[in-house]
Write an enzyme that holds these catalytic residues in place. Structure first.
Site, PDB file in Angstrom:
ATOM      1  CG  ASN A 262      -1.820   1.141   1.348  1.00 14.74           C
ATOM      2  OD1 ASN A 262      -1.440   2.256   1.043  1.00 14.74           O
ATOM      3  ND2 ASN A 262      -3.039   0.906   1.797  1.00 14.74           N
TER       4      ASN A 262
ATOM      5  CG  HIS B 118       0.619   6.175   4.817  1.00 17.16           C
ATOM      6  ND1 HIS B 118      -0.289   7.172   5.125  1.00 17.16           N
ATOM      7  CD2 HIS B 118       0.010   5.005   5.117  1.00 17.16           C
ATOM      8  CE1 HIS B 118      -1.384   6.618   5.620  1.00 17.16           C
ATOM      9  NE2 HIS B 118      -1.227   5.306   5.621  1.00 17.16           N
TER      10      HIS B 118
ATOM     11  CG  HIS C 233      -8.283   4.202   1.161  1.00 17.16           C
ATOM     12  ND1 HIS C 233      -8.442   4.070   2.522  1.00 17.16           N
ATOM     13  CD2 HIS C 233      -9.498   4.594   0.686  1.00 17.16           C
ATOM     14  CE1 HIS C 233      -9.692   4.378   2.849  1.00 17.16           C
ATOM     15  NE2 HIS C 233     -10.352   4.701   1.754  1.00 17.16           N
TER      16      HIS C 233
ATOM     17  NE  ARG D 154      -9.462   8.517   4.595  1.00 21.57           N
ATOM     18  CZ  ARG D 154      -9.758   7.661   5.589  1.00 21.57           C
ATOM     19  NH1 ARG D 154      -9.033   6.583   5.776  1.00 21.57           N
ATOM     20  NH2 ARG D 154     -10.755   7.889   6.399  1.00 21.57           N
TER      21      ARG D 154
ATOM     22  NE  ARG E  82      -7.696  11.473   5.737  1.00 26.50           N
ATOM     23  CZ  ARG E  82      -8.272  10.931   6.816  1.00 26.50           C
ATOM     24  NH1 ARG E  82      -7.596  10.086   7.562  1.00 26.50           N
ATOM     25  NH2 ARG E  82      -9.501  11.236   7.161  1.00 26.50           N
TER      26      ARG E  82
ATOM     27  CD  GLU F 173      -7.253  -0.213   1.138  1.00 26.97           C
ATOM     28  OE1 GLU F 173      -7.440   0.813   1.810  1.00 26.97           O
ATOM     29  OE2 GLU F 173      -6.438  -1.072   1.439  1.00 26.97           O
TER      30      GLU F 173
ATOM     31  CB  THR G  16      -9.644   1.949   7.469  1.00 24.73           C
ATOM     32  OG1 THR G  16      -9.225   2.670   6.320  1.00 24.73           O
ATOM     33  CG2 THR G  16     -10.989   1.328   7.216  1.00 24.73           C
TER      34      THR G  16
ATOM     35  CD  GLU H 194      -7.272  -6.305   3.170  1.00 28.48           C
ATOM     36  OE1 GLU H 194      -7.368  -6.322   1.915  1.00 28.48           O
ATOM     37  OE2 GLU H 194      -6.510  -5.546   3.769  1.00 28.48           O
TER      38      GLU H 194
ATOM     39  CG  HIS I 103      -5.580  -1.377   9.224  1.00 26.69           C
ATOM     40  ND1 HIS I 103      -5.093  -0.719  10.322  1.00 26.69           N
ATOM     41  CD2 HIS I 103      -6.138  -0.419   8.436  1.00 26.69           C
ATOM     42  CE1 HIS I 103      -5.360   0.569  10.206  1.00 26.69           C
ATOM     43  NE2 HIS I 103      -5.986   0.780   9.061  1.00 26.69           N
TER      44      HIS I 103
HETATM   45  N1  PXP Z   1      -5.969  -3.159   4.052  1.00 28.08           N
HETATM   46  C1  PXP Z   1      -6.956  -2.239   4.118  1.00 28.08           C
HETATM   47  C2  PXP Z   1      -8.324  -2.643   3.713  1.00 28.08           C
HETATM   48  C3  PXP Z   1      -6.682  -0.920   4.533  1.00 28.08           C
HETATM   49  O1  PXP Z   1      -7.677  -0.021   4.610  1.00 28.08           O
HETATM   50  C4  PXP Z   1      -5.352  -0.562   4.840  1.00 28.08           C
HETATM   51  C5  PXP Z   1      -5.041   0.837   5.213  1.00 28.08           C
HETATM   52  O2  PXP Z   1      -5.309   1.677   4.148  1.00 28.08           O
HETATM   53  C6  PXP Z   1      -4.363  -1.552   4.749  1.00 28.08           C
HETATM   54  C7  PXP Z   1      -4.702  -2.848   4.375  1.00 28.08           C
HETATM   55  C8  PXP Z   1      -2.935  -1.263   5.044  1.00 28.08           C
HETATM   56  O3  PXP Z   1      -2.792  -0.898   6.380  1.00 28.08           O
HETATM   57  P1  PXP Z   1      -1.403  -0.334   6.890  1.00 28.08           P
HETATM   58  O4  PXP Z   1      -1.119   0.903   6.102  1.00 28.08           O
HETATM   59  O5  PXP Z   1      -1.658  -0.076   8.333  1.00 28.08           O
HETATM   60  O6  PXP Z   1      -0.381  -1.399   6.644  1.00 28.08           O
END
Ligand code: PXP
Length: 244
Positions: free
Chosen positions: A7, A10, A43, A45, A49, A70, A101, A151, A194
């Site tokens: 992901n 960030h 994601h 949003r 952001r 996402e 989330t 998930e 997550h």
């Molecule tokens: N899976 C889902 C569905 C999420 O919403 C997120 C966060 O955007 C992640 C995985 C990844 O989480 P993290 O960034 O905490 O590793």
């Protein structure tokens, strides 16, 4: 094999903190792809952001591995997904005021609405995943509405670990374990994600039903110290060791 979805949200968080054009999340996604990511997760949003619409356009253009898009269950996001037809969509709950989330989706309470919401996405060829807590009624509802994937939200398990609440962590891990088996028995493909880190990933990676982990925040943070490819390689090694 257990897949690793990276992901890159960030990277965009850092970019947006200064309103600059860098660091570029698409460049990070390409680097992750070269380093062996099985997919890229982003994601978009509602408040934009981190990831921006232009990032999704560019990711769809640039990636060779699947994009897991996402999104919240809103008409705006559905239209964007239908325009791009990414390999996968993952429906997540979204609250404006939250930092990330926070919980899983309430599928059981919104079953009809969600069934109608995901039908066109499935028809467009997207693999639909629903992000939920390890909770039987939610899994049963996800199955009834026609999701192909669930998930499992590992955020609570990871939070308990870092708060030193080990009994609660282990209870949550037991729920995740049981619900991964249950979802698999219904024919759902099971993913998890997550908050996962080097310290927390292995018990989740060891669950035989889990086919994919989506990991972002920790990997992007760790890449400050190691670089993205070495940070991913260590995660991959831990995942593979747990599985072996
Ligand atoms: N899976 C889902 C569905 C999420 O919403 C997120 C966060 O955007 C992640 C995985 C990844 O989480 P993290 O960034 O905490 O590793």
């Amino acid at each position: 094999m257990l897949r690793l979805g990276v992901n890159i949200d960030h990277v965009a968080t850092v970019r947006n903190a200064r309103g600059s054009a860098y660091p570029d999340p698409v460049r990070a996604a390409k680097l992750a792809e070269e380093a062996g990511a099985d997919g890229i997760t982003a994601h978009l949003r509602e408040d934009r952001r981190h990831i921006a619409d232009a990032d999704i356009d560019a990711l769809m253009e640039a990636l060779s591995v699947p994009l897991n898009f996402e999104m919240a269950a809103t008409e705006e996001m559905q239209a964007i997904a239908l325009r791009h037809k990414p390999h996968a969509v993952c429906i997540v709950p979204e609250k404006r005021e939250e930092r990330t989330t926070e919980g899983g989706l309430e599928v059981a309470r919104e079953e009809n609405k969600l069934a109608h919401f995901i039908a066109p996405l499935r028809d467009a060829g997207c693999r639909v995943s629903i992000f939920i807590a390890a909770d039987k009624p939610q899994i049963e509802a996800a199955n009834r509405i026609g999701a192909q994937v669930i998930e499992l939200h590992t955020g609570a398990y990871c939070d308990y670990h870092y708060e030193g609440r080990f009994a609660e962590r282990d209870a949550e891990l037991a729920r995740l374990t049981e619900m991964a088996t249950f979802a698999d028995s219904l024919g759902l493909e099971v993913h998890a994600g997550h908050g996962l880190t080097y310290e927390t990933v292995q018990p989740i990676a060891a669950l035989p039903e889990v086919m994919e982990l989506n990991i972002g925040h920790f990997l992007i943070g760790e890449s400050i110290f190691r670089g993205l490819a070495p940070a991913m390689e260590e995660m991959r090694r831990l995942m593979d060791d747990a599985r072996a």
